[in-house]
Enzyme design. Structure first.
Site, mmCIF file in Angstrom:
data_model
loop_
_atom_site.group_PDB
_atom_site.id
_atom_site.type_symbol
_atom_site.label_atom_id
_atom_site.label_comp_id
_atom_site.label_asym_id
_atom_site.label_seq_id
_atom_site.Cartn_x
_atom_site.Cartn_y
_atom_site.Cartn_z
ATOM 1 N N LYS A 35 0.819 -1.220 0.000
ATOM 2 C CA LYS A 35 0.000 0.000 0.000
ATOM 3 C C LYS A 35 0.851 1.268 0.000
ATOM 4 O O LYS A 35 0.300 2.359 -0.204
ATOM 5 C CB LYS A 35 -0.966 -0.003 1.191
ATOM 6 C CG LYS A 35 -2.140 -0.948 0.983
ATOM 7 C CD LYS A 35 -3.160 -0.813 2.104
ATOM 8 C CE LYS A 35 -4.352 -1.739 1.856
ATOM 9 N NZ LYS A 35 -5.300 -1.724 2.985
ATOM 10 N N HIS A 60 -2.029 -3.744 -4.449
ATOM 11 C CA HIS A 60 -1.127 -3.727 -3.294
ATOM 12 C C HIS A 60 -0.628 -5.125 -2.916
ATOM 13 O O HIS A 60 0.478 -5.249 -2.380
ATOM 14 C CB HIS A 60 -1.766 -3.021 -2.092
ATOM 15 C CG HIS A 60 -2.735 -3.860 -1.316
ATOM 16 N ND1 HIS A 60 -4.066 -3.959 -1.638
ATOM 17 C CD2 HIS A 60 -2.567 -4.661 -0.223
ATOM 18 C CE1 HIS A 60 -4.676 -4.762 -0.777
ATOM 19 N NE2 HIS A 60 -3.783 -5.211 0.091
ATOM 20 N N HIS A 84 -2.332 -12.745 0.243
ATOM 21 C CA HIS A 84 -3.223 -12.452 1.372
ATOM 22 C C HIS A 84 -4.626 -11.995 0.967
ATOM 23 O O HIS A 84 -5.497 -11.864 1.827
ATOM 24 C CB HIS A 84 -2.568 -11.495 2.377
ATOM 25 C CG HIS A 84 -2.667 -10.034 2.059
ATOM 26 N ND1 HIS A 84 -1.782 -9.396 1.226
ATOM 27 C CD2 HIS A 84 -3.539 -9.087 2.467
ATOM 28 C CE1 HIS A 84 -2.109 -8.116 1.139
ATOM 29 N NE2 HIS A 84 -3.169 -7.898 1.877
ATOM 30 N N ASP A 113 -6.725 -10.770 9.032
ATOM 31 C CA ASP A 113 -6.854 -9.439 8.432
ATOM 32 C C ASP A 113 -8.322 -9.063 8.260
ATOM 33 O O ASP A 113 -8.745 -7.960 8.621
ATOM 34 C CB ASP A 113 -6.128 -9.449 7.076
ATOM 35 C CG ASP A 113 -6.189 -8.121 6.352
ATOM 36 O OD1 ASP A 113 -6.192 -7.059 7.019
ATOM 37 O OD2 ASP A 113 -6.219 -8.129 5.112
HETATM 38 FE FE LIG Z 1 -4.430 -6.156 1.913
#
Ligand SMILES: [Fe+2]
Length: 160
Positions: A35, A60, A84, A113
Site C-alpha cells: 500500500k 497492493h 493475502h 486481516d
Molecule cells: Fe491487503
C-alpha cells in the site's frame, strides 16, 4: 500489529510449528506493505471505491510481493504477502488461487486481516461488534476462507 498478534495465535491453534508461526507473524506485520504504492486519496477515501480506484487498490498485494522479493531471505514472506487477498474458493486476487494452492500461512493471515478490518473503524466502514464479525467470518467459512483457518480464529483466545 493487531493482525500479527491474532495471526500468530491462530497459527498455534492451526497446529503450525514455532518456526512457521513466526513466519505467519512476520507476514501479517508486512501484509499491506504494497500500500506504500497506493495513492493516499484511495487509501483514505470514505465510502466505496470506483472500479478504476479498486484496480489501483488491488495492486497492493502483488506490489508487496514484488517489494519483498528484492529482500534477501524474504522469498517466503513475499509469497504469503502476495497471497493475502486470495480466497479459498478461487474468487480472490491477484491470481485466483484456490484451496491447497494457497499457502496455509496466507490463509491464516487472510482470516486475521478480515476479522480485524471488521472490528476496527476504517475510512470505508464503521466497526462491527466482535460477535457480528465472528458470525460474518463463520458465514464465509469454506468459501472465502479456509474452514481450518476460521476454526483457528474461534480457538484463539487472549488476542487484543
Ligand atoms: Fe491487503
Amino acid at each position: 500489529m493487531r493482525v500479527a498478534l491474532l495471526a500468530s495465535s491462530m497459527a498455534f491453534c492451526f497446529g503450525l510449528s514455532r518456526e512457521e508461526s513466526a513466519i505467519v507473524r512476520s507476514a501479517a506485520l508486512l501484509h499491506d506493505l504494497g500500500k506504500i504504492e497506493t495513492p493516499l486519496t484511495i487509501l483514505e477515501k470514505p465510502g466505496p471505491l470506483q472500479p478504476a480506484e479498486r484496480v489501483l487498490m488491488d495492486r497492493h498485494a502483488a506490489a508487496g510481493e514484488r517489494l519483498l522479493q528484492d529482500v534477501p531471505a524474504c522469498e517466503r514472506l513475499a509469497l504469503i504477502v502476495g497471497q493475502h487477498h486470495e480466497r479459498f474458493d478461487g474468487s480472490g486476487y491477484p491470481r485466483g488461487l484456490a484451496g491447497a494452492a494457497i499457502d496455509p500461512a496466507a490463509r491464516i493471515v487472510t482470516v486475521a486481516d478480515a476479522f480485524v478490518a471488521m472490528i476496527e473503524d476504517r475510512p470505508y466502514s464503521q466497526r462491527r461488534s466482535r460477535v457480528d464479525a465472528l458470525a460474518e467470518v463463520r458465514r464465509c467459512s469454506g468459501t472465502q476462507f479456509d474452514a481450518a483457518a476460521v476454526a483457528a480464529l474461534f480457538a484463539s483466545e487472549g488476542y487484543p
